[in-house]
Design a protein around this motif. Structure first.
Motif, PDB file in Angstrom:
ATOM      1  N   ARG A 187      -3.227   6.888  -0.463  1.00 34.73           N
ATOM      2  CA  ARG A 187      -4.685   6.855  -0.354  1.00 34.73           C
ATOM      3  C   ARG A 187      -5.255   8.222  -0.723  1.00 34.73           C
ATOM      4  O   ARG A 187      -4.662   9.254  -0.413  1.00 34.73           O
ATOM      5  CB  ARG A 187      -5.063   6.497   1.069  1.00 34.73           C
TER       6      ARG A 187
ATOM      7  N   GLY B 190     -10.775   1.160  -5.398  1.00 32.97           N
ATOM      8  CA  GLY B 190     -11.638   1.913  -4.511  1.00 32.97           C
ATOM      9  C   GLY B 190     -13.076   1.893  -4.949  1.00 32.97           C
ATOM     10  O   GLY B 190     -13.481   1.091  -5.799  1.00 32.97           O
TER      11      GLY B 190
ATOM     12  N   THR C 164      -7.210   3.599  -3.024  1.00 33.61           N
ATOM     13  CA  THR C 164      -5.824   3.347  -2.662  1.00 33.61           C
ATOM     14  C   THR C 164      -5.012   3.132  -3.930  1.00 33.61           C
ATOM     15  O   THR C 164      -5.522   2.672  -4.949  1.00 33.61           O
ATOM     16  CB  THR C 164      -5.672   2.102  -1.756  1.00 33.61           C
TER      17      THR C 164
ATOM     18  N   SER D 256      -8.916   9.964  -0.053  1.00 34.91           N
ATOM     19  CA  SER D 256     -10.173   9.739   0.644  1.00 34.91           C
ATOM     20  C   SER D 256     -11.135  10.899   0.438  1.00 34.91           C
ATOM     21  O   SER D 256     -10.818  12.041   0.763  1.00 34.91           O
ATOM     22  CB  SER D 256      -9.917   9.544   2.141  1.00 34.91           C
TER      23      SER D 256
ATOM     24  N   GLU E  96     -13.415   6.149  -1.184  1.00 30.62           N
ATOM     25  CA  GLU E  96     -11.986   6.114  -0.919  1.00 30.62           C
ATOM     26  C   GLU E  96     -11.279   5.260  -1.970  1.00 30.62           C
ATOM     27  O   GLU E  96     -11.845   4.284  -2.469  1.00 30.62           O
ATOM     28  CB  GLU E  96     -11.743   5.530   0.477  1.00 30.62           C
TER      29      GLU E  96
ATOM     30  N   VAL F 214       0.330   6.518   2.954  1.00 29.63           N
ATOM     31  CA  VAL F 214      -0.262   5.786   4.069  1.00 29.63           C
ATOM     32  C   VAL F 214       0.863   5.440   5.033  1.00 29.63           C
ATOM     33  O   VAL F 214       1.835   4.804   4.640  1.00 29.63           O
ATOM     34  CB  VAL F 214      -0.958   4.513   3.583  1.00 29.63           C
TER      35      VAL F 214
ATOM     36  N   LEU G 217       0.851  -1.180   0.000  1.00 27.23           N
ATOM     37  CA  LEU G 217       0.000   0.000   0.000  1.00 27.23           C
ATOM     38  C   LEU G 217       0.883   1.225   0.000  1.00 27.23           C
ATOM     39  O   LEU G 217       1.776   1.359   0.820  1.00 27.23           O
ATOM     40  CB  LEU G 217      -0.896  -0.011   1.237  1.00 27.23           C
TER      41      LEU G 217
END
Length: 160
Positions: free
Chosen positions: A37, A65, A52, A39, A50, A159, A34
């Protein structure tokens, strides 16, 4: 007790069929990692959802997402997904073309997944395109439009 016997038998069969001692594969695979992100839960828009960005092997970045609320048309072809330098959706860095469907009101989408083979999100969130030109996307925006109307922009953040 039957489950334990089956497990022991499987380990025995695996080790005897390969000629090598049985190994436990509990080590976490390094992919996907990951990376970032975006959001819409934290943004000041009518969208709620959201996304990613995950780094996969072979210099592939996966966008994954969903939008839960905020799409006003059920025609998915009217929506544009862009990586932009500004929150107002200007200064386009990258055009994304994911395939998805839009549900009836309240206007959520199906899961959206797009594998982008010609860029790699490096640990510092730099996009390298096919000609090795680098663009920093950390603190940039994933902007979603309905035709030419900006529905919302969410900041792309590392993240922790």
């Amino acid at each position: 007790m039957g489950i334990s016997l089956v497990t022991v038998s499987f380990v025995f069969l695996f080790s005897s069929s390969t000629g090598a001692p049985a190994q436990t594969f509990r080590k976490r695979a390094p992919w996907p990692q990951l990376v970032a992100r975006a959001s819409y839960r934290l943004s000041d828009t009518s969208l709620f959802g959201e996304f990613t960005f995950s780094q996969l092997p072979e210099q592939i970045t996966r966008l994954l997402g969903q939008i839960n609320v905020g799409f006003d048309s059920t025609d998915a072809t009217v929506y544009k997904f862009l990586i932009t330098a500004n929150q107002d959706g200007t200064n386009v860095i990258r055009i994304l073309n994911p395939k998805f469907t839009v549900n009836a009101p309240p206007g959520g989408s199906s899961a959206i997944q797009l594998d982008i083979p010609d860029i790699a999100l490096q640990p510092n969130l730099t996009i390298f395109n096919a000609t090795s030109v680098a663009t920093d996307v950390h603190n940039q925006f994933l902007s979603i439009f309905n035709r030419d109307t900006l529905l919302g922009s969410a900041q792309i953040l590392i993240v922790p």
